[in-house]
Design a protein around this motif. Structure first.
Motif, mmCIF file in Angstrom:
data_model
loop_
_atom_site.group_PDB
_atom_site.id
_atom_site.type_symbol
_atom_site.label_atom_id
_atom_site.label_comp_id
_atom_site.label_asym_id
_atom_site.label_seq_id
_atom_site.Cartn_x
_atom_site.Cartn_y
_atom_site.Cartn_z
ATOM 1 N N VAL A 1 -15.415 -8.128 2.637
ATOM 2 C CA VAL A 1 -14.747 -6.863 2.493
ATOM 3 C C VAL A 1 -13.239 -6.746 2.516
ATOM 4 C CG1 VAL A 1 -14.582 -4.566 3.462
ATOM 5 C CG2 VAL A 1 -16.676 -5.834 3.725
ATOM 6 N N ARG A 2 -12.742 -6.011 1.558
ATOM 7 C CA ARG A 2 -11.262 -6.053 1.564
ATOM 8 C C ARG A 2 -10.634 -4.936 2.058
ATOM 9 N NH1 ARG A 2 -7.764 -5.020 -3.886
ATOM 10 N NH2 ARG A 2 -5.556 -5.923 -3.125
ATOM 11 N N LEU A 3 -10.023 -5.045 3.204
ATOM 12 C CA LEU A 3 -9.536 -3.860 3.991
ATOM 13 C C LEU A 3 -8.049 -3.714 3.952
ATOM 14 C CD1 LEU A 3 -9.711 -1.887 6.308
ATOM 15 C CD2 LEU A 3 -9.529 -3.795 8.184
ATOM 16 N N ARG A 4 -7.605 -2.638 3.381
ATOM 17 C CA ARG A 4 -6.286 -2.327 3.210
ATOM 18 C C ARG A 4 -5.739 -1.245 3.974
ATOM 19 N NH1 ARG A 4 -5.127 -1.967 -3.104
ATOM 20 N NH2 ARG A 4 -3.118 -1.255 -2.319
ATOM 21 N N CYS A 5 -5.106 -1.518 5.077
ATOM 22 C CA CYS A 5 -4.507 -0.562 6.036
ATOM 23 C C CYS A 5 -3.140 0.037 5.383
ATOM 24 C CB CYS A 5 -4.357 -0.973 7.614
ATOM 25 S SG CYS A 5 -5.770 -1.398 8.262
ATOM 26 N N ASP A 6 -2.603 1.162 5.930
ATOM 27 C CA ASP A 6 -1.210 1.681 5.099
ATOM 28 C C ASP A 6 -1.467 2.169 3.790
ATOM 29 O OD1 ASP A 6 0.391 1.929 7.687
ATOM 30 O OD2 ASP A 6 0.653 -0.512 7.506
ATOM 31 N N ALA A 7 -2.665 2.416 3.442
ATOM 32 C CA ALA A 7 -3.249 2.846 2.168
ATOM 33 C C ALA A 7 -3.772 4.000 2.120
ATOM 34 C CB ALA A 7 -4.075 1.447 1.510
ATOM 35 N N PRO A 8 -3.021 5.286 2.376
ATOM 36 C CA PRO A 8 -3.477 6.425 1.966
ATOM 37 C C PRO A 8 -3.996 6.764 0.526
ATOM 38 C CG PRO A 8 -1.050 6.636 2.106
ATOM 39 C CD PRO A 8 -1.502 5.214 2.341
ATOM 40 N N VAL A 9 -5.257 7.309 0.416
ATOM 41 C CA VAL A 9 -5.684 7.942 -0.901
ATOM 42 C C VAL A 9 -5.351 9.116 -1.061
ATOM 43 C CG1 VAL A 9 -7.839 8.274 -1.983
ATOM 44 C CG2 VAL A 9 -7.743 6.437 -0.534
ATOM 45 N N ALA A 10 -4.724 9.516 -2.247
ATOM 46 C CA ALA A 10 -4.697 10.916 -2.875
ATOM 47 C C ALA A 10 -5.465 11.617 -3.394
ATOM 48 C CB ALA A 10 -3.193 10.729 -3.880
ATOM 49 N N GLU A 11 -6.345 10.819 -4.203
ATOM 50 C CA GLU A 11 -7.469 11.563 -5.121
ATOM 51 C C GLU A 11 -8.647 10.654 -5.490
ATOM 52 O OE1 GLU A 11 -7.368 13.717 -9.563
ATOM 53 O OE2 GLU A 11 -5.686 12.537 -8.666
ATOM 54 N N VAL A 12 -9.807 11.362 -5.491
ATOM 55 C CA VAL A 12 -10.793 10.613 -5.757
ATOM 56 C C VAL A 12 -10.980 10.896 -7.445
ATOM 57 C CG1 VAL A 12 -13.747 10.692 -5.914
ATOM 58 C CG2 VAL A 12 -12.386 11.060 -3.857
ATOM 59 N N LEU A 13 -11.124 9.610 -8.138
ATOM 60 C CA LEU A 13 -11.057 9.763 -9.656
ATOM 61 C C LEU A 13 -12.596 10.326 -10.003
ATOM 62 C CD1 LEU A 13 -8.824 6.652 -10.516
ATOM 63 C CD2 LEU A 13 -8.207 9.165 -10.314
ATOM 64 N N VAL A 14 -12.605 10.924 -11.210
ATOM 65 C CA VAL A 14 -13.904 11.378 -11.649
ATOM 66 C C VAL A 14 -13.705 11.264 -13.439
ATOM 67 C CG1 VAL A 14 -15.291 13.494 -12.112
ATOM 68 C CG2 VAL A 14 -14.319 13.129 -9.896
ATOM 69 N N ALA A 15 -14.862 10.601 -13.729
ATOM 70 C CA ALA A 15 -14.935 10.291 -15.037
ATOM 71 C C ALA A 15 -16.434 10.385 -15.603
ATOM 72 C CB ALA A 15 -14.284 9.039 -15.612
ATOM 73 N N GLY A 16 -16.769 11.131 -16.614
ATOM 74 C CA GLY A 16 -18.262 11.094 -17.131
ATOM 75 C C GLY A 16 -19.023 11.722 -16.044
ATOM 76 N N GLY A 17 -18.523 12.817 -15.479
ATOM 77 C CA GLY A 17 -19.540 13.384 -14.508
ATOM 78 C C GLY A 17 -19.662 12.691 -13.152
ATOM 79 N N ARG A 18 -18.985 11.805 -12.818
ATOM 80 C CA ARG A 18 -19.109 10.839 -11.523
ATOM 81 C C ARG A 18 -17.703 10.322 -10.923
ATOM 82 N NH1 ARG A 18 -23.230 7.794 -10.791
ATOM 83 N NH2 ARG A 18 -22.117 6.228 -9.561
ATOM 84 N N ALA A 19 -17.988 10.190 -9.779
ATOM 85 C CA ALA A 19 -16.718 9.402 -8.886
ATOM 86 C C ALA A 19 -16.653 8.030 -9.685
ATOM 87 C CB ALA A 19 -17.061 9.272 -7.545
ATOM 88 N N SER A 20 -15.304 7.887 -10.082
ATOM 89 C CA SER A 20 -15.132 6.564 -10.707
ATOM 90 C C SER A 20 -14.201 5.728 -10.247
ATOM 91 C CB SER A 20 -14.888 6.881 -12.495
ATOM 92 O OG SER A 20 -13.522 7.487 -12.253
ATOM 93 N N GLY A 21 -13.593 6.147 -9.031
ATOM 94 C CA GLY A 21 -12.564 5.188 -8.235
ATOM 95 C C GLY A 21 -11.760 6.200 -7.485
ATOM 96 N N LEU A 22 -10.479 5.545 -7.173
ATOM 97 C CA LEU A 22 -9.482 6.400 -6.035
ATOM 98 C C LEU A 22 -8.234 6.154 -6.866
ATOM 99 C CD1 LEU A 22 -10.742 4.728 -2.914
ATOM 100 C CD2 LEU A 22 -11.319 6.855 -3.751
ATOM 101 N N ARG A 23 -7.298 6.977 -6.614
ATOM 102 C CA ARG A 23 -5.838 7.008 -6.920
ATOM 103 C C ARG A 23 -5.267 7.047 -5.485
ATOM 104 N NH1 ARG A 23 -4.995 10.997 -10.183
ATOM 105 N NH2 ARG A 23 -4.997 9.566 -12.094
ATOM 106 N N LEU A 24 -4.436 5.927 -5.181
ATOM 107 C CA LEU A 24 -3.843 5.838 -3.959
ATOM 108 C C LEU A 24 -2.490 6.644 -4.127
ATOM 109 C CD1 LEU A 24 -4.010 2.028 -3.040
ATOM 110 C CD2 LEU A 24 -5.754 4.211 -2.701
ATOM 111 N N ALA A 25 -1.933 6.857 -2.999
ATOM 112 C CA ALA A 25 -0.765 7.834 -2.652
ATOM 113 C C ALA A 25 0.659 7.038 -3.443
ATOM 114 C CB ALA A 25 -0.312 8.114 -1.195
ATOM 115 N N ASP A 26 0.630 5.935 -3.695
ATOM 116 C CA ASP A 26 1.638 5.295 -4.290
ATOM 117 C C ASP A 26 1.245 5.089 -5.907
ATOM 118 O OD1 ASP A 26 -0.286 3.095 -4.835
ATOM 119 O OD2 ASP A 26 0.676 1.636 -3.486
#
Length: 487
Positions: free
Chosen positions: A242-267
């Protein structure tokens, strides 16, 4: 269905997120965990005071097999990572009239102590209460706690209507306790189980009596603090890939094609994923803190339906007067406390205070030099307005402790109020347990792992099966299973 080649992004390295990561990694998924804080843990957190990392969240562990299973999935063991000591003392309980009751793992010893405390009839009531609590625990474990999508009808079908009604599923905890105890102090003591899920015994379901049976199964303290569990689970997960990234706030859940498709981090970095797990409070998702597209995946929690919050003090110093055990509970006079807290109205004039002597064992031996304490009380979840004057509150509650015999000579303090919890866990108003556990169907209304948005899943203490470290870990398993079941 295996998880081979499936990419999963998990938001939050609390116990639920780490448990989901371990389950998914064991099935071959490529898992990344993104944590906004500098270290994993979430509400299982520590604060350094006087150079010592002190538990600022849970201070003990129950349902040990849940965690043993997680470590086993990583090819290791709980004992290889943490030094656990099984507690025999469940706590010292003190009332304003000077009466004191010590409870232990030994049920017969407790019955004798209650008999000496309140009479033979109350001792018999305790034995009947414990038998009922054990029955509730046995009935609800497989049929509810270990089931990802329980329903009231399904529970009735599995248990049979007769047994289900014997658990008083429609009764309030306070009413059920009245069937066993005439002494108001004992109803006050055992009614405190409702606060374990941020609720009032005046509104919480009677089935919470099963907590008494869970504690009789075993309570463990962790050398160095329970917060070390988070670091240990993180090590197991990372060893599994597992890849663990701390100090990595998430700004948004990405959505494409009607489903969650990933994340956009705060940076601004974007991370593609086949599935996303939110191991943050559901209120944050509903409040659009992870983007408007994902907000509709869950129902928002109105402020009046939030669970309680807390005020938590970490203290270093010495204690004088009454001998202290690791766990000490100082009660106000019975009656009125929860009516004042109900509907998030205000803090009562006096509170039930939980004083944990973090450096003591069952024998109560006093450590050399200064020792660490955690003091907490239940508070409304109303952000800054819940505690308008922290200095005055601190003074009054320390005076309440001193009147009960626990006089503290303090050299260092650190306090977290509902406003502080809101800052730590945005969108919650400071509520620590998600939606309030109110009414017979509250447990069935907790959010499940799968959301209305395909590809987006939930884990954590605000989801099914509920609050607490072990429950959060089980919710992580449910999230992993839901991802693996998704076609």
């Amino acid at each position: 269905m295996t998880g081979r080649d499936r990419r999963v992004a998990i938001v939050g390295a609390g116990v639920g997120g780490l448990a989901a990561a371990i389950h998914l990694a064991a099935r071959g998924c490529a898992v990344s965990v993104f944590e906004r804080a500098a270290v994993p843990g979430g509400k299982l957190r520590a604060v350094e005071l006087g150079g010592v990392a002190m538990d600022a969240g849970p201070t003990q562990l129950t349902l040990r097999p849940v965690f043993e299973a997680l470590f086993a999935m990583g090819g290791t063991s709980l004992d290889a990572h943490l030094d656990l000591a099984e507690a025999q003392s469940l706590g010292r309980h003190v009332w304003p009239d000077g009466s004191t009751l010590d409870l232990h793992r030994d049920e017969a010893r407790n019955a004798d102590a209650i008999g000496a405390f309140a009479g033979a009839a109350e001792a018999r009531g305790y034995r009947d209460f414990m038998a009922r609590a054990r029955d509730a625990r046995a009935a609800l474990d497989a049929a509810f706690l270990q089931r990802a999508r329980p329903t009231a009808l399904g529970l009735a079908a599995e248990l049979g209507m007769g047994r289900l009604l014997g658990l008083s599923p429609f009764a309030r905890l306070d009413d059920a306790l009245g069937k066993h105890f005439r002494d108001a102090r004992l109803r006050q003591l055992f009614g405190g189980y409702a606060t374990y899920v941020g609720a009032s015994p005046l509104r919480a379901p009677a089935t919470l009596m099963m907590v008494a049976a869970v504690e009789q199964e075993g309570v463990w303290r962790v050398a160095g603090g329970v917060h070390r569990m988070a670091a240990a689970l993180a090590r197991v997960a990372e060893d599994m890939g597992v890849r663990l990234r701390c100090d990595a706030p998430v700004a948004e859940v990405l959505v494409a094609g009607g489903r969650a498709s990933g994340l956009r981090l705060a940076d601004g970095e974007e991370v593609a994923a086949d599935a996303v797990v939110i191991n943050a409070d559901v209120a944050a998702l509903g409040a659009s803190l992870f983007g408007a597209a994902a907000a509709g995946a869950v129902d928002a929690i109105p402020p009046r339906q939030r669970s309680f919050s807390a005020v938590t003090w970490l203290l270093r110093g010495r204690i004088t007067g009454r001998p202290a055990l690791p766990t000490n509970v100082v009660f106000p006079a019975p009656g009125g406390e929860y009516a004042a807290l109900d509907f998030r109205a205000r803090l009562p004039a006096a509170s039930t205070l939980h004083l944990t002597a973090l450096d003591r064992g069952d024998d109560g031996a006093v450590p050399d030099g200064e020792e660490g304490f955690q003091l907490n009380l239940t508070a409304p979840a109303r952000g800054a307005s819940a505690v308008p004057d922290l200095a005055a509150l601190t003074k009054s509650r320390l005076a309440q402790l001193a009147a009960a015999g626990f006089a503290l000579e303090i050299t260092q303090t650190h306090a977290t109020t509902p406003a502080g919890y809101e800052a730590l866990f945005p969108g919650t108003g400071g509520a620590l347990y998600g939606a309030a556990m109110q009414g017979w169907n509250a447990a069935f209304e907790r959010p499940r792992a799968a959301t209305r948005l395909p590809g987006l899943f939930l884990a954590g203490g605000g989801t099914h099966p509920g609050a607490g470290l072990a429950m959060a870990a089980i919710s992580g398993r449910f999230a992993a299973e839901a991802i693996l079941e998704e076609r």
